[in-house]
Scaffold this motif. Structure first.
Motif: not given
Lengths: 116, 112
Positions: B20, B22, B73
């Motif tokens: 992930s 961001n 994201s």
């Protein structure tokens, strides 16, 4: 596939020399860009052009000039190279700013310039 | 001054897990958002573009945009060692031919 080519992958020049970096795109794109990329500073815009013979300053234009005599070719010129211009130089092209789904930028392979 | 912020990392993720990444941006008028992948010594290559709030999926990649929070994201599912690279978030404020504003990138490492 969009193809953006740059004249040299690696270049070594001496302080005070005039340096030409060439970029050619084969997709009839209106917009072309020159960036430099440095560790810790990321990609920064030097100059861009939205039409033949048109140019606009980016965020860090000092010490550089550009030329766009033909739509497919955009040149970056270092009038008098200095050691702080040692960097990776990236050219990009883009079809147009409108509509939004045509505003993707495509990058060339880059030129790593070293000024001694 | 338009700014795009990313955590520089390195972000280390086990192979097969979800990575992930961001990004936040300062210009509330921004209209176009991009994720580029850059391998060491190479030029950036486009992974995803996103223009409206919500999710956009392309294979193992999902881009998410929240304009109210000025946040974008990138999720990478089933991470592979070949995904190890620096990921650049880029924003275009639109309304002209301006270049992109880039974040400094997040270095992602996928551990086999």
């Amino acid at each position: 596939d969009v193809k953006v080519t740059q004249s040299s992958r690696y270049l070594v020049k001496r302080t005070g020399e005039k340096v030409f970096l060439e970029c050619v795109q084969d997709m009839d794109h209106e917009n072309m860009f020159w960036y430099r990329q440095d560790p810790g500073l990321g990609l920064r815009l030097i100059y861009f052009s939205y039409d033949v013979k048109m140019k606009e300053k980016g965020d860090i234009p000092e010490g550089y000039s550009v030329s766009r005599e033909k739509k497919e070719r955009f040149s970056l010129i270092l009038e008098s190279a200095s050691t702080n211009q040692t960097s990776m130089y990236l050219c990009a092209s883009r079809e147009g700013a409108e509509p939004l789904n045509t505003d993707t930028q495509y990058f060339g392979p880059g030129t790593r310039l070293t000024v001694l | 001054q338009k700014e795009v912020e990313q955590n520089s990392g390195p972000l280390s993720v086990p192979e097969g897990a979800i990575a992930s990444l961001n990004c936040t941006y300062s210009d509330r008028g921004s209209q176009s958002f991009f994720w580029y992948r850059q391998y060491s010594g190479k030029s950036p290559e486009l992974i995803m573009s996103i223009y409206s709030n919500g999710d956009k999926e392309d294979g193992r990649f999902t881009a998410q945009l929240n304009k109210a929070s000025q946040y974008v994201s990138l999720l990478i599912r089933d991470s592979q060692p070949s995904d190890s690279a620096t990921y650049l978030c880029a924003v275009n404020s639109g309304g002209g031919a301006d270049g992109l504003t880039f974040g400094k990138g997040t270095h992602l490492i996928i551990q086999p």
